[in-house]
Design a protein around this motif. Structure first.
Motif, PDB file in Angstrom:
ATOM      1  N   ALA A  49       0.932   4.207   6.252  1.00  0.00           N
ATOM      2  CA  ALA A  49       1.358   4.369   4.863  1.00  0.00           C
ATOM      3  C   ALA A  49       2.264   3.222   4.429  1.00  0.00           C
ATOM      4  O   ALA A  49       2.097   2.646   3.346  1.00  0.00           O
ATOM      5  N   VAL A  50       3.236   2.875   5.270  1.00  0.00           N
ATOM      6  CA  VAL A  50       4.158   1.785   4.947  1.00  0.00           C
ATOM      7  C   VAL A  50       3.409   0.460   4.857  1.00  0.00           C
ATOM      8  O   VAL A  50       3.660  -0.350   3.942  1.00  0.00           O
ATOM      9  N   ASP A  51       2.463   0.222   5.762  1.00  0.00           N
ATOM     10  CA  ASP A  51       1.695  -1.021   5.737  1.00  0.00           C
ATOM     11  C   ASP A  51       0.914  -1.154   4.435  1.00  0.00           C
ATOM     12  O   ASP A  51       0.887  -2.225   3.812  1.00  0.00           O
ATOM     13  N   GLY A  56       1.146  -3.555  -1.572  1.00  0.00           N
ATOM     14  CA  GLY A  56       1.112  -3.337  -3.009  1.00  0.00           C
ATOM     15  C   GLY A  56       0.304  -2.134  -3.446  1.00  0.00           C
ATOM     16  O   GLY A  56       0.131  -1.913  -4.654  1.00  0.00           O
ATOM     17  N   ARG A  57      -0.178  -1.344  -2.512  1.00  0.00           N
ATOM     18  CA  ARG A  57      -0.950  -0.142  -2.857  1.00  0.00           C
ATOM     19  C   ARG A  57       0.000   1.012  -3.173  1.00  0.00           C
ATOM     20  O   ARG A  57       1.115   1.090  -2.649  1.00  0.00           O
ATOM     21  N   PRO A  89       8.507  -2.200   0.685  1.00  0.00           N
ATOM     22  CA  PRO A  89       7.957  -1.543  -0.507  1.00  0.00           C
ATOM     23  C   PRO A  89       8.974  -0.599  -1.141  1.00  0.00           C
ATOM     24  O   PRO A  89       9.872  -0.083  -0.467  1.00  0.00           O
ATOM     25  N   ASP A  90       8.836  -0.401  -2.449  1.00  0.00           N
ATOM     26  CA  ASP A  90       9.662   0.602  -3.118  1.00  0.00           C
ATOM     27  C   ASP A  90       9.272   1.978  -2.594  1.00  0.00           C
ATOM     28  O   ASP A  90       8.080   2.284  -2.445  1.00  0.00           O
TER      29      ASP A  90
END
Length: 229
Positions: A49-51, A56-57, A89-90
């Motif tokens: 999930a983090v990757d 940008g997904r 990522p945010d």
């Protein structure tokens, strides 16, 4: 789930979660990339999930109940924070309805005063520490909510909790058991400290043990807050 959580799932491109929880939201997953894994693969699925998020997904990691209460929020944040700040990522933790709150509402009002929430799963926490937490919570007269109370392999822990509690509380102390809270197949049983382990209890159960002031009336467990009425 909350409306905000539902909207986050609907808006996501990729949905990641434990297979059992993915199945519960199947109607929301049309057209999405779904990453489901089994038990004991939490690190792997959160890393995926983090990757994806770092690329940008828009990713939603689903948990059962509230993601910050025995859910995946902490692990996702820990993995995300391993990345350099400019690649991170945010992330947003979106609250849900935890089983402890859902079960309490079904049982009446057992959590109206101070309470402790304890998981009986010893996969990640040594049983000796769990026992100590139970002992301290019972001695402190907390209402106690038990997650993961009994599995097919772990059948004695709930009996040990009962024995610990009986050293401090009356045998007739109310105990509520809710299975599948707010889901299809929901059941509710109100028993007492002496007898509650005779009831059906599994990993989809939430057990709430009342404090010294808790009582049962008209099918509800009530723990007084202290108001004079």
């Amino acid at each position: 789930m909350t409306l905000r959580a539902r909207n986050a799932i609907v808006d996501a491109e990729i949905v990641v979660g434990y297979d059992t929880y993915i199945e519960l939201i199947d109607e929301l997953l049309t057209g999405k990339t779904v990453v489901g894994t089994g038990m004991m693969q939490e690190i792997e699925r959160c890393q995926v999930a983090v990757d994806h998020a770092a690329e940008g997904r828009k990713v939603a990691v689903v948990s059962s109940g509230d993601p910050g209460i025995y859910g995946m929020a902490g692990l996702v944040l820990e993995l995300a924070m391993k990345l350099p700040a400019d690649e991170r990522p945010d992330t947003e933790v979106i609250p849900g309805v935890s089983a402890v709150g859902a079960a309490a509402a079904i049982l009446g009002a057992p959590l109206m005063h101070d309470f402790a929430v304890i998981s009986l799963s010893d996969l990640l926490t040594p049983w000796e520490i769990i026992q100590k937490r139970v002992e301290m919570a019972v001695a402190g007269d907390f209402v106690i909510a038990l997650y993961n109370p009994k599995s097919t392999k772990r059948v004695k822990h709930i009996e040990e909790v009962r024995n610990i509690a009986l050293r401090h509380r009356a045998a007739q102390t109310p105990v509520g058991i809710v299975q599948q809270a707010t889901r299809k197949g929901e059941t509710k049983v109100i028993s007492n400290l002496a007898d509650f382990t005779k009831e059906s209890i599994d990993m989809f159960s939430l057990v709430i043990i009342g404090n010294s002031q808790s009582y049962v009336k008209d099918g509800c467990i009530i723990t007084p807050r202290g108001y004079i009425i």
